[in-house]
Design a protein around this motif. Structure first.
Motif, mmCIF file in Angstrom:
data_model
loop_
_atom_site.group_PDB
_atom_site.id
_atom_site.type_symbol
_atom_site.label_atom_id
_atom_site.label_comp_id
_atom_site.label_asym_id
_atom_site.label_seq_id
_atom_site.Cartn_x
_atom_site.Cartn_y
_atom_site.Cartn_z
ATOM 1 N N GLY A 177 1.048 -1.193 -0.018
ATOM 2 C CA GLY A 177 0.022 -0.118 -0.067
ATOM 3 C C GLY A 177 0.981 1.261 0.047
ATOM 4 N N THR A 178 0.210 2.519 0.043
ATOM 5 C CA THR A 178 0.864 3.704 0.222
ATOM 6 C C THR A 178 1.380 3.730 1.400
ATOM 7 N N PRO A 179 2.454 4.649 1.755
ATOM 8 C CA PRO A 179 2.928 5.039 3.125
ATOM 9 C C PRO A 179 1.743 5.268 4.084
ATOM 10 N N ARG A 180 0.868 6.147 3.627
ATOM 11 C CA ARG A 180 -0.242 6.430 4.510
ATOM 12 C C ARG A 180 -1.156 5.285 4.756
ATOM 13 N N GLU A 181 -1.511 4.446 3.813
ATOM 14 C CA GLU A 181 -2.326 3.316 3.952
ATOM 15 C C GLU A 181 -1.721 2.568 5.034
ATOM 16 N N ILE A 182 -0.457 2.183 4.916
ATOM 17 C CA ILE A 182 0.042 1.142 5.580
ATOM 18 C C ILE A 182 0.272 1.684 7.179
ATOM 19 N N TYR A 183 0.585 3.020 7.278
ATOM 20 C CA TYR A 183 0.555 3.648 8.553
ATOM 21 C C TYR A 183 -0.883 3.693 9.265
ATOM 22 N N ALA A 184 -1.952 3.908 8.346
ATOM 23 C CA ALA A 184 -3.390 4.174 8.897
ATOM 24 C C ALA A 184 -3.947 2.972 9.230
ATOM 25 N N PRO A 215 -11.754 9.198 18.382
ATOM 26 C CA PRO A 215 -12.676 7.897 17.567
ATOM 27 C C PRO A 215 -11.825 7.328 16.440
ATOM 28 N N GLY A 216 -11.622 5.907 16.355
ATOM 29 C CA GLY A 216 -11.106 5.471 15.367
ATOM 30 C C GLY A 216 -9.441 5.108 15.533
ATOM 31 N N ALA A 217 -8.896 5.561 16.619
ATOM 32 C CA ALA A 217 -7.727 5.377 16.988
ATOM 33 C C ALA A 217 -7.402 3.875 17.399
ATOM 34 N N GLY A 236 -2.445 -12.849 13.908
ATOM 35 C CA GLY A 236 -1.991 -11.571 13.651
ATOM 36 C C GLY A 236 -2.641 -10.462 12.758
ATOM 37 N N ARG A 237 -3.670 -11.098 12.209
ATOM 38 C CA ARG A 237 -4.387 -10.289 11.168
ATOM 39 C C ARG A 237 -5.448 -9.141 11.708
ATOM 40 N N ARG A 238 -5.343 -8.185 10.964
ATOM 41 C CA ARG A 238 -6.316 -7.137 11.403
ATOM 42 C C ARG A 238 -7.699 -7.407 11.513
ATOM 43 N N LEU A 239 -8.379 -7.130 12.606
ATOM 44 C CA LEU A 239 -10.065 -7.602 12.473
ATOM 45 C C LEU A 239 -10.785 -6.573 11.995
ATOM 46 N N VAL A 288 3.048 -5.855 10.917
ATOM 47 C CA VAL A 288 3.099 -4.458 10.062
ATOM 48 C C VAL A 288 2.889 -3.385 11.326
ATOM 49 N N ALA A 289 1.833 -3.370 12.191
ATOM 50 C CA ALA A 289 1.637 -2.389 13.348
ATOM 51 C C ALA A 289 3.026 -2.136 13.914
#
Ligand code: ATP
Length: 366
Positions: free
Chosen positions: A227-234, A335-337, A346-349, A241-242
């Protein structure tokens, strides 16, 4: 220092890897990699030592062959094609300059081998030397140059070839921090000005975040996220990755240690869920997650505070001038943090959480 220069005559192609594996006798370096590196983009292969990024770069270069799978450049299957037939240039960590040749001779080496006409060589050297700020160094030998200058010569040698793809393996790792930061900006500018397709290998996430159009995060021979740096960070796709992206990285705490904070969480979460919070998203508050202050580091513009919540440790980033903190206080976040990860896989939920009001906009309730 750099002058403008025309983009490449030919548009740079995309690179496409489909089902690419590379097995060695005692290691599986790559396991079924599927990735498209877009035309004219700066793509970074990022991951810890041994994750397979150099192996993938060598397969794209044609220095090694995949065990299975296909690599296409500009839509053409590269199977069996040697590096010279792939129309690419390479820059490595060791600049591999010839010590007995001058800077000019080093830069022109490839063109001489290819018997490019003398007048053409001179014109290209003039252009590239100006672009890279090497005009006054052309008569020197590599031993008479600083690390940064040698690096620039290695880069000039790649740029002068006018090949539309440039593969780079940790080209800045021998430079000191200040030079590295300068060269990042220069490299990025050259790539954009010439419209090159760049594939850049690094284990340095700051380098990846600052230079890349697209980051491919790798771990143990697989791709964790693209992804873009922004996508990977957000929205990191996994706990790996986190932990890997962000300075300081995201804190991952056990779900149980969030209990008692009054946080509104999606129903049905496994007790093994990991909760991710970025140090810069947190703020001291009258109510919220109770924490204990363990240590504090002064970083100049910021302070980094290490905190304990239950059995978990987390980090809080504060402006240097923020008020001093008591030993025990509460934390809140917008919110959203919150980031949720399955502890086992390890996957995002978020993606699998039931859609419902409030999901994804989690807030500590008063
Ligand atoms: P680094 O940042 O340390 O260079 P990397 O991510 O580039 O690491 P690779 O060099 O691609 O990692 O190596 C991936 C895995 O494949 C490692 O386990 C490594 O030991 C193994 N490997 C790489 N090249 C070979 C080889 N020629 N023979 C056997 N095993 C290899």
């Amino acid at each position: 220092m750099m002058q403008t220069s025309a983009p490449l005559a030919r548009p740079a192609p995309a690179i496409d890897c489909a089902g690419v594996s590379r097995r060695f006798d005692r290691a599986v370096a790559l396991q079924s990699i599927d990735v498209e590196l877009p035309a004219g983009a700066f793509s970074v292969l990022l991951g810890p030592s041994g994750c397979g990024k150099s192996t993938l770069l060598r397969l794209i270069a044609g220095l090694d062959a995949p065990t299975t799978g296909q690599i296409r450049i500009g839509g053409r299957d590269m199977a069996g094609l040697p590096p010279v037939a792939r129309d690419l240039s390479m820059v490595f960590q060791s600049y591999a300059l010839f010590p007995h040749l001058t800077v000019a001779q080093n830069i022109l080496f490839g063109l001489s081998v290819r018997r490019v006409a003398r007048a053409e060589q001179a014109a290209r050297l003039d252009r590239v030397a100006r672009m890279m700020g090497l005009e006054t160094l052309l008569a020197r030998k590599p031993a008479e140059l600083s690390g940064g200058q040698q690096q620039r010569v290695a880069l000039a040698r790649a740029v002068i070839s006018e090949r539309p793809i440039c593969l780079m393996d940790e080209p800045l790792s021998n430079l000191d921090a200040r030079l590295r930061a300068e060269m990042r900006v220069e490299l990025r500018a050259i790539q954009q000005r010439l419209g090159l397709t760049v594939v850049y290998v690094t284990h340095d996430q700051v380098e990846a975040m600052t230079m890349a159009d697209r980051i491919v995060v790798m771990n143990a021979g697989r791709i964790e996220q693209t992804g873009t740096p922004r996508e990977i960070y957000a929205t990191p796709a996994s706990a790996f990755v986190a932990r890997f992206i962000g300075t300081p990285p995201m804190s991952l705490i056990a779900l149980a240690d969030l209990a008692g904070a009054g946080v509104d969480l999606p129903p049905g979460l496994s007790p093994d869920t990991l909760v991710g919070l970025r140090p810069e998203d947190l703020a001291p508050a009258a109510r919220g997650l109770p924490v204990q202050r363990l240590a504090e580091e002064y970083l100049g513009a910021d302070r980094l505070v290490t905190l304990r919540a239950g059995a978990s440790t987390l980090l809080l980033r504060l402006a240097a001038g923020a008020p001093n903190l008591p030993d025990r206080f509460h934390l809140t976040w917008p919110p959203g943090a919150l980031h949720l990860f399955d502890a086992a896989t390890g996957r995002r939920l978020d993606a699998v959480s039931p859609a419902r009001p409030g999901a994804g906009t989690l807030v500590p309730t008063p």
